[in-house]
Design a protein around this motif. Structure first.
Motif, mmCIF file in Angstrom:
data_model
loop_
_atom_site.group_PDB
_atom_site.id
_atom_site.type_symbol
_atom_site.label_atom_id
_atom_site.label_comp_id
_atom_site.label_asym_id
_atom_site.label_seq_id
_atom_site.Cartn_x
_atom_site.Cartn_y
_atom_site.Cartn_z
ATOM 1 N N HIS A 133 0.830 -1.212 0.000
ATOM 2 C CA HIS A 133 0.000 0.000 0.000
ATOM 3 C C HIS A 133 0.863 1.261 0.000
ATOM 4 O O HIS A 133 0.645 2.176 -0.812
ATOM 5 C CB HIS A 133 -0.916 -0.021 1.222
ATOM 6 C CG HIS A 133 -1.655 1.257 1.455
ATOM 7 N ND1 HIS A 133 -2.717 1.663 0.678
ATOM 8 C CD2 HIS A 133 -1.464 2.252 2.380
ATOM 9 C CE1 HIS A 133 -3.163 2.828 1.107
ATOM 10 N NE2 HIS A 133 -2.418 3.199 2.128
ATOM 11 N N TYR A 134 1.843 1.316 0.893
ATOM 12 C CA TYR A 134 2.663 2.514 0.978
ATOM 13 C C TYR A 134 3.622 2.639 -0.204
ATOM 14 O O TYR A 134 4.080 3.741 -0.510
ATOM 15 C CB TYR A 134 3.433 2.528 2.300
ATOM 16 C CG TYR A 134 2.549 2.866 3.468
ATOM 17 C CD1 TYR A 134 2.033 4.159 3.619
ATOM 18 C CD2 TYR A 134 2.192 1.902 4.403
ATOM 19 C CE1 TYR A 134 1.206 4.463 4.686
ATOM 20 C CE2 TYR A 134 1.345 2.209 5.470
ATOM 21 C CZ TYR A 134 0.863 3.491 5.598
ATOM 22 O OH TYR A 134 0.019 3.793 6.645
ATOM 23 N N ASP A 135 3.911 1.532 -0.882
ATOM 24 C CA ASP A 135 4.695 1.616 -2.107
ATOM 25 C C ASP A 135 3.927 2.353 -3.194
ATOM 26 O O ASP A 135 4.500 3.165 -3.943
ATOM 27 C CB ASP A 135 5.069 0.203 -2.579
ATOM 28 C CG ASP A 135 5.877 0.229 -3.852
ATOM 29 O OD1 ASP A 135 7.019 0.721 -3.840
ATOM 30 O OD2 ASP A 135 5.367 -0.248 -4.896
ATOM 31 N N ILE A 137 1.617 4.636 -2.628
ATOM 32 C CA ILE A 137 1.574 6.042 -2.216
ATOM 33 C C ILE A 137 2.900 6.727 -2.512
ATOM 34 O O ILE A 137 2.939 7.881 -2.986
ATOM 35 C CB ILE A 137 1.214 6.133 -0.722
ATOM 36 C CG1 ILE A 137 -0.218 5.634 -0.499
ATOM 37 C CG2 ILE A 137 1.360 7.558 -0.215
ATOM 38 C CD1 ILE A 137 -0.644 5.626 0.941
#
Length: 287
Positions: A133-135, A137
């Motif tokens: 997920h943060y990749d 973002i």
């Protein structure tokens, strides 16, 4: 005893291999798909009849549950289904890894308790899903910064086209056709959609800016709308907006560099304490 271990090893290896295959297939350059482009050009109405259920309909339901970052995905030109699939595959990889490690340890003669691989698998599944997920973002943040830098150049190019006595619509199209890159391709696509759907190009640029959360592109549409509606000479306004945007980007880059430098102070201070410990240890040990 060996049967279930062999079954677990084969199942885990097959699952991991399938995940690697899907990830490699996703990252390989694909042939441009005309279907999504045509669907963007011709959105079905609310009363359109529903077709046959898609084989990926479960991904659509899962994407609604996960609530993917819509603007980040629109900027990266990904669908919510692709995001959901990458998160689920990452979670599956984290869930399988402890089982594979436990199988390898069992083959070496050490059998850990069942609760250890289960708890580790659940923890790694959550961790890998969060990393996926943060990749997305982080990639969207980098792409948004690149988009803003390209908008600076686009503002100057539009101003040059207006100075050459081209009309507002023609200036937008000719300026977008000068440069290459994915940013200008997105701008050219928005201008083509406006031309095909009989919309004004500045309205389409504002919609694109709102969809991908790049308000600087919306400024181009607002300035060009005043030029098209009132006939105002706005090339100086475009240049001033480009200069102010460059100053803003420079300020943001300096702030980000200072933040990175501040984070580097922490390991530097820890290294100093470690060196002091090595220096003081012989003296302390003699007391």
């Amino acid at each position: 005893m060996l049967n279930w271990q062999l079954t677990l090893a084969v199942g885990g290896g097959g699952t991991a291999g399938l995940g690697v295959f899907v990830l490699v297939r996703e990252y390989m350059p694909a042939v441009p798909a005309l279907g999504p482009a045509l669907r963007r050009l011709h959105q079905p109405g609310a009363g359109a009849p529903a077709g046959r259920p898609s084989r990926t309909e479960w991904l659509t339901g899962a994407s609604r549950w996960l609530r993917p970052p819509a603007r980040d995905l629109a900027l990266l030109d990904r669908t919510p289904e692709q995001y959901t699939l990458s998160v689920l595959l990452s979670a599956l990889a984290g869930l399988v890894l402890p089982g594979l490690a436990g199988t390898a340890m069992s083959a070496l003669g050490f059998t850990p308790p069942l609760v250890v691989p289960v708890a580790a698998g659940l923890g790694l599944a959550v961790l890998f899903a969060a990393i996926a997920h943060y990749d997305v973002i982080a990639k969207a943040d980098r792409a948004r910064r690149e988009f803003r830098r390209a908008v600076c150049t686009y503002l100057d190019l539009v101003a040059l086209q207006l100075s050459a006595a081209h009309g507002p619509v023609q200036a937008l199209e000719r300026a977008a056709a000068v440069c290459d890159g994915w940013v200008y391709e997105r701008i050219r696509e928005a201008l083509r959609i406006a031309q095909l759907q009989m919309h004004s190009p500045w309205e389409e640029l504002r919609e694109l800016a709102d969809r991908i959360a790049v308000p600087e592109l919306s400024d181009v549409g607002a300035i060009m709308q005043s030029s098209g509606a009132e006939g105002a000479q706005v090339h100086e306004t475009l240049r001033q907006r480009a200069d102010s945007l460059r100053d803003q980007i420079r300020t943001d880059n300096l702030a980000r560099a200072e933040a990175v430098t501040a984070r580097l102070d922490v390991p530097g201070a820890l290294l100093v304490f470690v060196l002091m410990g090595f220096v003081l240890y012989p003296f302390v040990s003699r007391i």
